[in-house]
Design a protein around this motif. Sequence first.
Motif, PDB file in Angstrom:
ATOM      1  N   ASP A 149       0.834  -1.200   0.000  1.00  0.00           N
ATOM      2  CA  ASP A 149       0.000   0.000   0.000  1.00  0.00           C
ATOM      3  C   ASP A 149       0.873   1.256   0.000  1.00  0.00           C
ATOM      4  OD1 ASP A 149      -1.664   2.182   0.776  1.00  0.00           O
ATOM      5  OD2 ASP A 149      -2.980   0.840   1.889  1.00  0.00           O
ATOM      6  N   PRO A 150       0.623   2.205  -0.911  1.00  0.00           N
ATOM      7  CA  PRO A 150       1.412   3.442  -0.950  1.00  0.00           C
ATOM      8  C   PRO A 150       1.381   4.241   0.355  1.00  0.00           C
ATOM      9  CG  PRO A 150       0.056   3.255  -2.927  1.00  0.00           C
ATOM     10  CD  PRO A 150      -0.350   2.136  -2.001  1.00  0.00           C
ATOM     11  N   ALA A 151       0.426   3.976   1.203  1.00  0.00           N
ATOM     12  CA  ALA A 151       0.407   4.646   2.506  1.00  0.00           C
ATOM     13  C   ALA A 151       1.540   4.138   3.404  1.00  0.00           C
ATOM     14  CB  ALA A 151      -0.939   4.431   3.202  1.00  0.00           C
ATOM     15  N   ASP A 152       2.059   2.942   3.092  1.00  0.00           N
ATOM     16  CA  ASP A 152       3.088   2.328   3.928  1.00  0.00           C
ATOM     17  C   ASP A 152       4.393   2.007   3.204  1.00  0.00           C
ATOM     18  OD1 ASP A 152       1.642   2.263   6.382  1.00  0.00           O
ATOM     19  OD2 ASP A 152       0.447   0.618   5.564  1.00  0.00           O
ATOM     20  N   PHE A 153       4.402   2.055   1.890  1.00  0.00           N
ATOM     21  CA  PHE A 153       5.582   1.707   1.097  1.00  0.00           C
ATOM     22  C   PHE A 153       5.785   2.761   0.023  1.00  0.00           C
ATOM     23  CE2 PHE A 153       3.887  -2.202   2.781  1.00  0.00           C
ATOM     24  CZ  PHE A 153       5.008  -2.910   3.177  1.00  0.00           C
ATOM     25  N   VAL A 154       7.053   3.022  -0.299  1.00  0.00           N
ATOM     26  CA  VAL A 154       7.341   3.988  -1.348  1.00  0.00           C
ATOM     27  C   VAL A 154       8.564   3.523  -2.133  1.00  0.00           C
ATOM     28  CG1 VAL A 154       8.836   5.471   0.075  1.00  0.00           C
ATOM     29  CG2 VAL A 154       7.587   6.461  -1.857  1.00  0.00           C
ATOM     30  N   ILE A 155       8.546   3.817  -3.419  1.00  0.00           N
ATOM     31  CA  ILE A 155       9.712   3.578  -4.259  1.00  0.00           C
ATOM     32  C   ILE A 155      10.396   4.935  -4.417  1.00  0.00           C
ATOM     33  CG2 ILE A 155      10.546   2.794  -6.489  1.00  0.00           C
ATOM     34  CD1 ILE A 155       8.040   1.053  -6.720  1.00  0.00           C
ATOM     35  N   ALA A 156      11.426   5.152  -3.617  1.00  0.00           N
ATOM     36  CA  ALA A 156      12.178   6.408  -3.611  1.00  0.00           C
ATOM     37  C   ALA A 156      13.539   6.132  -2.988  1.00  0.00           C
ATOM     38  CB  ALA A 156      11.430   7.474  -2.806  1.00  0.00           C
ATOM     39  N   GLY A 157      14.557   6.769  -3.484  1.00  0.00           N
ATOM     40  CA  GLY A 157      15.905   6.548  -2.970  1.00  0.00           C
ATOM     41  C   GLY A 157      16.091   7.074  -1.555  1.00  0.00           C
ATOM     42  N   GLY A 158      17.013   6.465  -0.829  1.00  0.00           N
ATOM     43  CA  GLY A 158      17.362   6.936   0.505  1.00  0.00           C
ATOM     44  C   GLY A 158      17.353   5.883   1.586  1.00  0.00           C
ATOM     45  N   GLY A 159      16.754   4.729   1.337  1.00  0.00           N
ATOM     46  CA  GLY A 159      16.775   3.634   2.303  1.00  0.00           C
ATOM     47  C   GLY A 159      17.849   2.638   1.903  1.00  0.00           C
ATOM     48  N   PHE A 160      18.763   2.337   2.818  1.00  0.00           N
ATOM     49  CA  PHE A 160      19.861   1.421   2.503  1.00  0.00           C
ATOM     50  C   PHE A 160      19.906   0.311   3.552  1.00  0.00           C
ATOM     51  CE2 PHE A 160      24.083  -0.203   1.904  1.00  0.00           C
ATOM     52  CZ  PHE A 160      24.311  -0.045   0.542  1.00  0.00           C
ATOM     53  N   PRO A 161      19.926  -0.943   3.107  1.00  0.00           N
ATOM     54  CA  PRO A 161      19.930  -2.053   4.070  1.00  0.00           C
ATOM     55  C   PRO A 161      21.219  -2.109   4.879  1.00  0.00           C
ATOM     56  CG  PRO A 161      20.218  -2.876   1.832  1.00  0.00           C
ATOM     57  CD  PRO A 161      19.965  -1.406   1.719  1.00  0.00           C
ATOM     58  N   ILE A 162      21.083  -2.321   6.165  1.00  0.00           N
ATOM     59  CA  ILE A 162      22.243  -2.544   7.024  1.00  0.00           C
ATOM     60  C   ILE A 162      22.472  -4.048   7.074  1.00  0.00           C
ATOM     61  CG2 ILE A 162      23.151  -2.424   9.371  1.00  0.00           C
ATOM     62  CD1 ILE A 162      21.539   0.197   9.670  1.00  0.00           C
ATOM     63  N   ARG A 163      23.593  -4.432   6.494  1.00  0.00           N
ATOM     64  CA  ARG A 163      23.969  -5.845   6.437  1.00  0.00           C
ATOM     65  C   ARG A 163      25.135  -6.058   7.401  1.00  0.00           C
ATOM     66  NH1 ARG A 163      22.969  -9.383   2.039  1.00  0.00           N
ATOM     67  NH2 ARG A 163      22.423  -7.557   0.829  1.00  0.00           N
ATOM     68  N   VAL A 164      25.037  -7.105   8.201  1.00  0.00           N
ATOM     69  CA  VAL A 164      26.091  -7.444   9.151  1.00  0.00           C
ATOM     70  C   VAL A 164      26.656  -8.811   8.775  1.00  0.00           C
ATOM     71  CG1 VAL A 164      26.579  -7.954  11.576  1.00  0.00           C
ATOM     72  CG2 VAL A 164      25.056  -6.064  10.992  1.00  0.00           C
ATOM     73  N   THR A 165      27.969  -8.898   8.763  1.00  0.00           N
ATOM     74  CA  THR A 165      28.646 -10.158   8.441  1.00  0.00           C
ATOM     75  C   THR A 165      28.096 -11.286   9.310  1.00  0.00           C
ATOM     76  OG1 THR A 165      30.654  -8.928   7.899  1.00  0.00           O
ATOM     77  CG2 THR A 165      30.900 -11.293   8.300  1.00  0.00           C
ATOM     78  N   GLY A 166      27.701 -12.367   8.670  1.00  0.00           N
ATOM     79  CA  GLY A 166      27.216 -13.540   9.382  1.00  0.00           C
ATOM     80  C   GLY A 166      25.760 -13.470   9.802  1.00  0.00           C
ATOM     81  N   ALA A 167      25.123 -12.301   9.639  1.00  0.00           N
ATOM     82  CA  ALA A 167      23.724 -12.157  10.060  1.00  0.00           C
ATOM     83  C   ALA A 167      22.802 -11.744   8.918  1.00  0.00           C
ATOM     84  CB  ALA A 167      23.613 -11.125  11.187  1.00  0.00           C
ATOM     85  N   GLY A 168      23.338 -11.132   7.883  1.00  0.00           N
ATOM     86  CA  GLY A 168      22.517 -10.656   6.773  1.00  0.00           C
ATOM     87  C   GLY A 168      21.954  -9.270   7.055  1.00  0.00           C
ATOM     88  N   ILE A 169      20.858  -8.954   6.398  1.00  0.00           N
ATOM     89  CA  ILE A 169      20.234  -7.635   6.535  1.00  0.00           C
ATOM     90  C   ILE A 169      19.438  -7.601   7.827  1.00  0.00           C
ATOM     91  CG2 ILE A 169      18.619  -5.978   5.522  1.00  0.00           C
ATOM     92  CD1 ILE A 169      19.385  -7.200   2.759  1.00  0.00           C
ATOM     93  N   ILE A 170      19.822  -6.704   8.729  1.00  0.00           N
ATOM     94  CA  ILE A 170      19.206  -6.662  10.059  1.00  0.00           C
ATOM     95  C   ILE A 170      18.543  -5.318  10.363  1.00  0.00           C
ATOM     96  CG2 ILE A 170      20.688  -8.453  11.019  1.00  0.00           C
ATOM     97  CD1 ILE A 170      21.350  -4.944  12.036  1.00  0.00           C
ATOM     98  N   GLY A 171      18.636  -4.383   9.430  1.00  0.00           N
ATOM     99  CA  GLY A 171      18.071  -3.060   9.678  1.00  0.00           C
ATOM    100  C   GLY A 171      18.260  -2.162   8.488  1.00  0.00           C
ATOM    101  N   CYS A 172      18.176  -0.849   8.750  1.00  0.00           N
ATOM    102  CA  CYS A 172      18.167   0.109   7.655  1.00  0.00           C
ATOM    103  C   CYS A 172      18.777   1.440   8.087  1.00  0.00           C
ATOM    104  CB  CYS A 172      16.711   0.318   7.223  1.00  0.00           C
ATOM    105  SG  CYS A 172      16.476   1.167   5.674  1.00  0.00           S
ATOM    106  N   LEU A 173      19.498   2.061   7.173  1.00  0.00           N
ATOM    107  CA  LEU A 173      19.960   3.442   7.275  1.00  0.00           C
ATOM    108  C   LEU A 173      19.128   4.207   6.270  1.00  0.00           C
ATOM    109  CD1 LEU A 173      21.766   5.957   7.582  1.00  0.00           C
ATOM    110  CD2 LEU A 173      23.487   4.791   6.204  1.00  0.00           C
ATOM    111  N   THR A 174      18.413   5.223   6.717  1.00  0.00           N
ATOM    112  CA  THR A 174      17.500   5.928   5.825  1.00  0.00           C
ATOM    113  C   THR A 174      17.707   7.427   5.907  1.00  0.00           C
ATOM    114  OG1 THR A 174      15.921   4.161   6.278  1.00  0.00           O
ATOM    115  CG2 THR A 174      15.095   6.058   5.078  1.00  0.00           C
ATOM    116  N   ILE A 175      17.699   8.044   4.730  1.00  0.00           N
ATOM    117  CA  ILE A 175      17.853   9.483   4.576  1.00  0.00           C
ATOM    118  C   ILE A 175      16.645  10.006   3.824  1.00  0.00           C
ATOM    119  CG2 ILE A 175      19.282  11.332   3.578  1.00  0.00           C
ATOM    120  CD1 ILE A 175      20.858   9.680   5.600  1.00  0.00           C
ATOM    121  N   SER A 176      16.161  11.183   4.220  1.00  0.00           N
ATOM    122  CA  SER A 176      15.103  11.871   3.477  1.00  0.00           C
ATOM    123  C   SER A 176      15.350  13.367   3.535  1.00  0.00           C
ATOM    124  CB  SER A 176      13.721  11.558   4.066  1.00  0.00           C
ATOM    125  OG  SER A 176      12.724  12.319   3.400  1.00  0.00           O
ATOM    126  N   GLY A 177      15.129  14.035   2.412  1.00  0.00           N
ATOM    127  CA  GLY A 177      15.245  15.488   2.362  1.00  0.00           C
ATOM    128  C   GLY A 177      15.822  15.987   1.056  1.00  0.00           C
TER     129      GLY A 177
END
Length: 165
Positions: free
Chosen positions: A105-133
């Motif tokens: 749903d566009p109310a909860d998801f967007v296709i726009a640059g600025g979200g980058f997956p935080i990947r940790v060795t041995g664990a995979g993607i565990i979070g996100c670094l996000t920029i907006s502005g």
Amino acid sequence: MSKQDDIVLVTRQENELVLSRFDEAVAFEIGAAIRGRALNEGLSLVVDLRTWDRQLFFSATPGTSADNAEWVRRKINSVRRFQRASYRLVLERGEAPFPTQSGADPADFVIAGGGFPIRVTGAGIIGCLTISGLPGRKDHGVAVDALCDFLGKVRADYALAEATN
């Protein structure tokens, strides 16, 4: 660079800008560096670093609004669901909203640059670094620059070329 070249580079960024650990101290160091850059360069942006279950760093610089925090929330949801940088979604799909049948749903998801997956060795993607502005490609670039700096990698080796419109 072509769109396909950009997709290859963003995929490389995702696979190589990997942290050995991610905790409150790492989130603060990366987030504070981004905030410092924003203040030094006069950039109006919001930065958010988190694991999927908890926010570890948030900052807004002058000129941002509640809308930026809302964009961050939607970018985070897109990164989490699709397990890739939100700018790679832009390159792969364009910036049109997800189709209804996707359930994104566009109310909860967007296709726009600025979200980058935080990947940790041995664990995979565990979070996100996000920029907006900033424009999406530049939001993405700020995130990539910060990860390069933190990891001691040369920014130019991972930087997307300036967009030509």
